[in-house]
Design a protein around this motif. Sequence first.
Motif, PDB file in Angstrom:
ATOM      1  N   ASN A  42     -19.379  -2.754 -62.213  1.00 17.70           N
ATOM      2  CA  ASN A  42     -18.018  -2.217 -62.259  1.00 17.70           C
ATOM      3  C   ASN A  42     -16.982  -3.291 -61.929  1.00 17.70           C
ATOM      4  O   ASN A  42     -15.969  -3.438 -62.615  1.00 17.70           O
ATOM      5  N   SER A  81     -16.701  -5.789 -64.676  1.00 21.22           N
ATOM      6  CA  SER A  81     -15.927  -5.187 -65.764  1.00 21.22           C
ATOM      7  C   SER A  81     -14.431  -5.313 -65.488  1.00 21.22           C
ATOM      8  O   SER A  81     -13.647  -5.647 -66.382  1.00 21.22           O
ATOM      9  N   PHE A 103     -11.413  -7.398 -67.515  1.00 26.15           N
ATOM     10  CA  PHE A 103     -10.126  -6.826 -67.932  1.00 26.15           C
ATOM     11  C   PHE A 103      -8.975  -7.751 -67.554  1.00 26.15           C
ATOM     12  O   PHE A 103      -8.101  -8.052 -68.370  1.00 26.15           O
ATOM     13  N   TYR A 149     -15.759  -6.819 -70.252  1.00 20.94           N
ATOM     14  CA  TYR A 149     -15.216  -5.566 -69.710  1.00 20.94           C
ATOM     15  C   TYR A 149     -15.995  -4.365 -70.239  1.00 20.94           C
ATOM     16  O   TYR A 149     -16.446  -3.491 -69.477  1.00 20.94           O
ATOM     17  N   PHE A 150     -16.175  -4.295 -71.548  1.00 24.28           N
ATOM     18  CA  PHE A 150     -16.863  -3.142 -72.138  1.00 24.28           C
ATOM     19  C   PHE A 150     -18.374  -3.201 -71.907  1.00 24.28           C
ATOM     20  O   PHE A 150     -19.037  -2.158 -71.823  1.00 24.28           O
ATOM     21  N   TYR A 165     -19.902  -4.011 -69.198  1.00 25.66           N
ATOM     22  CA  TYR A 165     -20.230  -3.477 -67.872  1.00 25.66           C
ATOM     23  C   TYR A 165     -19.395  -2.248 -67.499  1.00 25.66           C
ATOM     24  O   TYR A 165     -19.377  -1.838 -66.337  1.00 25.66           O
ATOM     25  N   LEU A 166     -18.687  -1.692 -68.462  1.00 24.45           N
ATOM     26  CA  LEU A 166     -17.876  -0.505 -68.194  1.00 24.45           C
ATOM     27  C   LEU A 166     -18.784   0.657 -67.772  1.00 24.45           C
ATOM     28  O   LEU A 166     -19.703   1.037 -68.507  1.00 24.45           O
ATOM     29  N   ASN A 223     -12.535   1.528 -59.802  1.00 24.90           N
ATOM     30  CA  ASN A 223     -13.385   1.414 -60.990  1.00 24.90           C
ATOM     31  C   ASN A 223     -12.610   1.018 -62.233  1.00 24.90           C
ATOM     32  O   ASN A 223     -11.409   1.268 -62.360  1.00 24.90           O
ATOM     33  N   SER A 224     -13.332   0.396 -63.151  1.00 22.91           N
ATOM     34  CA  SER A 224     -12.707  -0.191 -64.338  1.00 22.91           C
ATOM     35  C   SER A 224     -12.340   0.848 -65.379  1.00 22.91           C
ATOM     36  O   SER A 224     -11.475   0.603 -66.218  1.00 22.91           O
ATOM     37  N   ARG A 225     -12.970   2.030 -65.352  1.00 23.40           N
ATOM     38  CA  ARG A 225     -12.648   3.051 -66.353  1.00 23.40           C
ATOM     39  C   ARG A 225     -11.211   3.569 -66.168  1.00 23.40           C
ATOM     40  O   ARG A 225     -10.545   3.952 -67.126  1.00 23.40           O
ATOM     41  N   LEU A 264      -8.925   1.525 -68.222  1.00 21.04           N
ATOM     42  CA  LEU A 264      -8.963   1.896 -69.637  1.00 21.04           C
ATOM     43  C   LEU A 264      -8.149   3.160 -69.891  1.00 21.04           C
ATOM     44  O   LEU A 264      -7.401   3.254 -70.864  1.00 21.04           O
TER      45      LEU A 264
END
Length: 427
Positions: free
Chosen positions: A381, A384, A388, A396-397, A399-400, A410-412, A415
Amino acid sequence: MTIDELLYLFNNKKELTLKDNFIGKIIKELAYINCNINYEFIDEINREFSHQQYYKNTEPKISACILTLNESRTIDRCINSIKEDVDEIIVVDSGSTDNTLKIINERFTNAIVIKEQWNDDFSLLRNKAVEYTTNDWIFFIDADEYIDDQSKGKIKKIVNFLQPLDCQPYYISPYIKDHNGDQYTNTKRIFNKKFKLYYRGRVHEELFHDNYEFITDIGINVIMHHDGYKKEVMKNKDKILRNLQLIELMLKEEPLNIKWKFYFAKNLLNQSSESSKIKAEKILTTIIDSSRVEDPYFLKSFILLCQVYISKSDLSKLKESIHYIKSNKVPVPQFDLAYLEMVFTLMAFQSKLSYMSTAIEPMIAEINNSYISSNNNHIKNVISIIGFFTGDFDKYFKYLPDTDNLYEFNSRILLDKLNDSLRKNHK
């Protein structure tokens, strides 16, 4: 009116603009006065500057000068924008093969068209244009420029107010707003022939006087728009190659003038080859090592070199440059210094994040005794998120995390925010 009196008026601009009279209406159109006179304003001075004192019975006569070469795209727009402000229009054409001259002859019958051969020298054409004028005041406007609707009619009123000014030579500078929003001051477009100013330089030409190194510049709140630097226009008219050739000629004629070295380096940076960029960096470094800090082209070269360091991600040299500016109190614009510091901070931040990501990524597959996630989803995370912020969107994608493996940071979420912003700004 002396320069001290004008400066006094300008210094009291806020108070004067509240008055609904001639002085109040005109003084608000002055944007700045850049002169080398040491002056002090005395509070006890309380003169009355009346309409009768400075408003001449005879309005100034202004000649507009326009250089043309295949300007059918813009010449109608240009001339239509200046009709309220000038009494004479001199067009010096250096060989147009499109409809430029037809448009002028059919739509602007009072304009005087002079045909001159192009001899790789813009100053020569500008000085020729002045010779053909019959009025005292000169206003230069390029064919790809035009006066803003809100500024039409202001120039003659401002010149009428300033013409009694009794001082060393001065010129008047409207603002020029480029198609991309950039604004230029110190444009030096309006002057009186009595000052015996003349243009010098085959390209990037400037006004000079034989006896005055410094010329007072009066900025005015008149906006001129310019779209001649649009990519398609630059390409169609081959301006980059033309300017580079003229700069090379100037370098041969004035090899010690750092102005031409600066513009030569700047043009090299517009080229795509790596060898051109390396050459430009060397030229800029030479300028800085051999010039005075007070020279404006030293400052321009210094900032341009810093931009080269940014494009190369050379943190070490960028840091040295910022330190040099601060320790030597180099008078670069404060916004430029702030920009360099912010970019350095961001680049240093990205560099550290990338280093952390590269160092920890190989450890993801290893078994660990983490209290947070035994399969290292928390590390994935963070990597990721680093992807970004560093622009590595493949990482990024990669390990998203899925919706079942969300963490406090968190990286989501990034997004989701990006998608929300895209939806709002593309409605």
